[in-house]
Scaffold this motif. Structure first.
Motif, PDB file in Angstrom:
ATOM      1  N   UNK A 185       0.811  -1.215   0.000  1.00 33.74           N
ATOM      2  CA  UNK A 185       0.000   0.000   0.000  1.00 33.74           C
ATOM      3  C   UNK A 185       0.844   1.265   0.000  1.00 33.74           C
ATOM      4  N   UNK A 186       2.149   1.139   0.187  1.00 33.67           N
ATOM      5  CA  UNK A 186       3.053   2.258  -0.074  1.00 33.67           C
ATOM      6  C   UNK A 186       3.252   2.368  -1.577  1.00 33.67           C
ATOM      7  N   UNK A 187       3.531   3.578  -2.033  1.00 35.30           N
ATOM      8  CA  UNK A 187       3.841   3.760  -3.446  1.00 35.30           C
ATOM      9  C   UNK A 187       2.824   4.654  -4.126  1.00 35.30           C
ATOM     10  N   UNK A 188       3.319   5.624  -4.895  1.00 38.59           N
ATOM     11  CA  UNK A 188       2.421   6.492  -5.654  1.00 38.59           C
ATOM     12  C   UNK A 188       1.776   5.762  -6.809  1.00 38.59           C
ATOM     13  N   UNK A 189       2.452   4.757  -7.318  1.00 37.58           N
ATOM     14  CA  UNK A 189       1.862   3.817  -8.274  1.00 37.58           C
ATOM     15  C   UNK A 189       1.770   2.472  -7.585  1.00 37.58           C
ATOM     16  N   UNK A 190       0.697   1.731  -7.857  1.00 41.55           N
ATOM     17  CA  UNK A 190       0.548   0.446  -7.180  1.00 41.55           C
ATOM     18  C   UNK A 190       1.411  -0.624  -7.837  1.00 41.55           C
ATOM     19  N   UNK A 191       1.275  -1.856  -7.377  1.00 42.67           N
ATOM     20  CA  UNK A 191       2.138  -2.934  -7.877  1.00 42.67           C
ATOM     21  C   UNK A 191       1.969  -3.184  -9.368  1.00 42.67           C
ATOM     22  N   UNK A 192       0.821  -2.779  -9.921  1.00 38.47           N
ATOM     23  CA  UNK A 192       0.571  -2.935 -11.359  1.00 38.47           C
ATOM     24  C   UNK A 192       0.836  -1.647 -12.123  1.00 38.47           C
ATOM     25  N   UNK A 193       1.461  -0.664 -11.488  1.00 38.90           N
ATOM     26  CA  UNK A 193       1.850   0.646 -12.018  1.00 38.90           C
ATOM     27  C   UNK A 193       0.664   1.573 -12.280  1.00 38.90           C
ATOM     28  N   UNK A 194      -0.518   1.274 -11.708  1.00 38.69           N
ATOM     29  CA  UNK A 194      -1.633   2.203 -11.825  1.00 38.69           C
ATOM     30  C   UNK A 194      -1.470   3.311 -10.782  1.00 38.69           C
ATOM     31  N   UNK A 195      -1.774   4.561 -11.149  1.00 38.71           N
ATOM     32  CA  UNK A 195      -1.582   5.667 -10.208  1.00 38.71           C
ATOM     33  C   UNK A 195      -2.626   5.675  -9.098  1.00 38.71           C
ATOM     34  N   UNK A 196      -2.177   6.065  -7.916  1.00 34.47           N
ATOM     35  CA  UNK A 196      -3.061   6.333  -6.800  1.00 34.47           C
ATOM     36  C   UNK A 196      -3.286   7.842  -6.699  1.00 34.47           C
ATOM     37  N   UNK A 197      -4.247   8.221  -5.865  1.00 30.52           N
ATOM     38  CA  UNK A 197      -4.552   9.646  -5.732  1.00 30.52           C
ATOM     39  C   UNK A 197      -3.311  10.453  -5.346  1.00 30.52           C
ATOM     40  N   UNK A 198      -2.463   9.896  -4.459  1.00 28.63           N
ATOM     41  CA  UNK A 198      -1.259  10.607  -4.054  1.00 28.63           C
ATOM     42  C   UNK A 198      -0.359  10.943  -5.223  1.00 28.63           C
ATOM     43  N   UNK A 199      -0.365  10.086  -6.245  1.00 30.70           N
ATOM     44  CA  UNK A 199       0.434  10.380  -7.432  1.00 30.70           C
ATOM     45  C   UNK A 199      -0.074  11.643  -8.120  1.00 30.70           C
ATOM     46  N   UNK A 200      -1.386  11.690  -8.353  1.00 35.45           N
ATOM     47  CA  UNK A 200      -1.957  12.861  -9.015  1.00 35.45           C
ATOM     48  C   UNK A 200      -1.748  14.125  -8.214  1.00 35.45           C
ATOM     49  N   UNK A 201      -1.880  14.022  -6.885  1.00 36.90           N
ATOM     50  CA  UNK A 201      -1.710  15.182  -6.021  1.00 36.90           C
ATOM     51  C   UNK A 201      -0.274  15.689  -6.053  1.00 36.90           C
ATOM     52  N   UNK A 202       0.693  14.777  -5.930  1.00 33.29           N
ATOM     53  CA  UNK A 202       2.096  15.196  -5.925  1.00 33.29           C
ATOM     54  C   UNK A 202       2.556  15.668  -7.299  1.00 33.29           C
ATOM     55  N   UNK A 203       1.946  15.147  -8.343  1.00 32.82           N
ATOM     56  CA  UNK A 203       2.303  15.627  -9.682  1.00 32.82           C
ATOM     57  C   UNK A 203       1.886  17.082  -9.854  1.00 32.82           C
ATOM     58  N   UNK A 204       0.742  17.455  -9.273  1.00 26.59           N
ATOM     59  CA  UNK A 204       0.345  18.858  -9.315  1.00 26.59           C
ATOM     60  C   UNK A 204       1.287  19.706  -8.457  1.00 26.59           C
ATOM     61  N   UNK A 205       1.675  19.179  -7.291  1.00 34.87           N
ATOM     62  CA  UNK A 205       2.579  19.916  -6.415  1.00 34.87           C
ATOM     63  C   UNK A 205       3.925  20.167  -7.087  1.00 34.87           C
TER      64      UNK A 205
END
Length: 419
Positions: free
Chosen positions: A306-326
C-alpha cells in the motif's frame, strides 16, 4: 486562447448549495527558492524491484529532485554490491539523474553480511567507477528499531555513533569529497536526540523518518498530525543550536532531510496510506518540508504494497496525481494564508506566473476566493480520487464560472501578472 479574468482581485464565488467561501490572501514572510542544489523539489525512495521502465512517463512527470536508495529495510537486509549499484544506475539515469542518497549496510544478523567500514568504502569506489554521482552516503536505516524490531539490544545510540564514525572514516579515505548522512531514525525521538548529542559532527546531513500513525487514527487526528512536520524540524533546529544537546558541531550549519515519510507506516493497511487522506497528507508534508528548507523523500515511488504512488501494477493512486500537481510549484515560494483550516494552501511565483495550490481535506465542496491584487487567473485544474481512478486527471476547470474545491482534492490555479 483562454481569456483571463479582468479583475485584479480574483474572486472564486460560492455556488448554490456549497459551503462558505475560503478566502486566500498574501501572508507575512519572505519567499524562498524552491529549486537549486540545496533544496530542489520532491524526492522519493527507489528500489531495484520497482519496474521504473514500465511507468517512465508517469514517473518523469513527478520531476523527482532526489532519490534515496535502496529504500526501507532493504539496505539492512542485503549487501551493497556492485551489481545492485549497476541496476540503480539504470533507473537513476532513466529518471533524469537527480540527487542521490545511498544507504550503506549497518545491521547484520549473527555477523552474516557485508557491513564493515571497508564494505562501505568499496561501495563508494564501485559507485565512482560506475559513474554514479552520490550526494550523500546514509549510514544505515532506522537504527532505533534494531533493538526492538530486530531483537538486538546492543544497538544503542553509542554503538550507532561508533559505527558512523568508522564508516565515515572509511568512506572519506575512498573519496575525500564524499558526504555522510544519518541517523535515519524511524521517527524523531530520544534515539535521534542522543545520536546528535554523541556524534552530530559525523554528519553532513541529518536525516530522520516521519510516520505519525499506523493507519488506525481517526481522520481528524490523522490530518492534525501534519503539524509534526514543522514541529519536528523546529525541535531539531533547537537541539542543534544548543551546545548542551549538540556539543560536537556548533560551528556547522544544520542541513536536514527526511528520507522516509508517509501518514502511516503500515504497508499492509490501505487506510490513510494509499487512500485520499494519505495522498493529501503526503503532498502537504512534501510542501511543508520544502518550504522549511528540508529535503523530503517520500516512501515510496511505486510498488511497495500500500506504499507507493503507483501500485504494484503501475496504476496511479490519488497521491500520485496530487504530488504531480505539487511538482508544478517552481521558482520562489509566495506566502499565502486562508481562513479555513480544512484547506491547506501553497503558492509560488515563477517569472510573471503565480501558481496557487489548494488542498481541500474536507468531505464537502468549498468555494474559494483568492484576494491576490496584481494577478489575473488564466487557468485552473483539479485532481480528485474519482478522476484518478478513472484515469482522467487533472480535470480542467472553467474559469469563467465560479470555481469550487471538490471534496478531498488538489486544485491548481495559475495566474499571470496584471499589466
Amino acid at each position: 486562447m483562454r481569456r483571463a479574468l479582468p479583475a485584479l482581485t480574483f474572486a472564486l464565488a460560492a455556488l448554490a448549495g456549497a459551503g462558505q467561501a475560503v478566502t486566500v490572501t498574501p501572508a507575512p514572510g519572505e519567499g524562498r527558492p524552491l529549486g537549486g542544489p540545496l533544496l530542489g523539489g520532491p524526492g522519493f525512495n527507489l528500489g531495484n524491484w520497482m519496474p521504473v521502465v514500465e511507468a517512465l512517463p508517469e514517473l518523469r512527470a513527478l520531476r523527482p529532485a532526489l532519490l534515496r536508495w535502496p529504500g526501507g529495510n532493504v539496505g539492512d537486509e542485503n549487501d551493497l554490491t556492485r551489481a545492485a549499484l549497476q541496476t540503480l544506475k539504470t533507473n537513476w539515469t532513466l529518471l533524469g539523474q537527480p540527487d542521490l542518497i545511498v544507504q550503506t549496510r549497518v545491521f547484520t544478523r549473527g555477523g552474516v553480511g557485508r557491513a564493515a567500514p571497508e564494505d562501505a568504502a568499496q561501495a563508494v569506489r564501485d559507485a565512482r567507477e560506475l559513474g554514479l554521482r552520490v550526494a550523500y552516503w546514509e549510514i544505515g536505516n532506522e537504527p532505533d528499531l534494531y533493538a526492538t524490531n530486530r531483537s538486538d539490544p546492543s544497538w544503542t545510540p553509542t554503538r550507532y555513533c561508533a559505527t558512523v564514525r568508522a564508516q565515515r572514516a572509511a568512506i572519506l579515505a575512498a573519496d575525500p569529497q564524499a558526504r555522510v548522512a544519518g541517523p535515519a531514525t524511524s521517527n524523531p525521538g530520544a534515539f535521534l536526540d542522543e545520536v546528535l548529542r554523541g556524534c552530530a559532527d559525523a554528519f553532513d546531513l541529518v536525516t530522520y523518518h516521519l510516520y505519525p500513525t499506523d493507519g488506525g487514527a481517526t481522520d481528524e487526528a490523522a490530518l492534525a498530525s501534519i503539524e509534526r512536520v514543522t514541529g519536528s524540524v523546529a525541535h531539531l533546529r533547537e537541539l542543534w543550536a544548543d551546545p548542551a544537546t549538540n556539543p560536537t558541531a556548533q560551528a556547522r550549519e544544520l542541513k536536514l532531510a527526511v528520507t522516509e515519510f508517509a501518514l502511516s507506516w503500515r504497508t499492509d493497511r490501505a487506510r490513510h496510506l494509499s487512500d485520499a487522506l494519505g495522498g493529501l497528507w503526503a503532498t502537504e508534508a512534501t510542501l511543508r518540508f520544502l518550504e522549511a528548507g528540508v529535503r523530503p523523500a517520500y516512501f515510496a515511488l511505486m510498488g511497495v504494497g500500500n506504499h507507493g504512488l503507483l501500485d504494484d501494477a503501475t496504476f496511479p493512486r490519488f497521491g500520485y496525481g496530487a504530488l504531480r500537481e505539487a511538482a508544478q510549484l517552481r521558482g520562489q515560494s509566495f506566502p499565502v494564508t486562508g481562513d479555513d483550516p480544512r484547506v491547506w494552501l501553497h503558492a509560488a511565483t515563477d517569472g510573471d506566473r503565480l501558481t496557487l495550490l489548494a488542498l481541500n481535506t474536507s468531505a464537502g465542496t468549498l468555494p474559494l476566493t483568492a484576494q491576490l491584487d496584481g494577478w489575473q487567473v488564466i487557468g485552473a485544474k483539479t485532481v480528485t480520487p474519482a478522476g484518478v481512478d478513472a484515469g482522467t486527471f487533472p480535470s480542467a476547470l472553467n474559469i469563467i464560472r465560479p470555481l469550487t474545491l471538490p471534496p478531498q482534492s488538489v486544485t491548481r490555479v495559475v495566474f499571470r501578472r496584471a499589466p
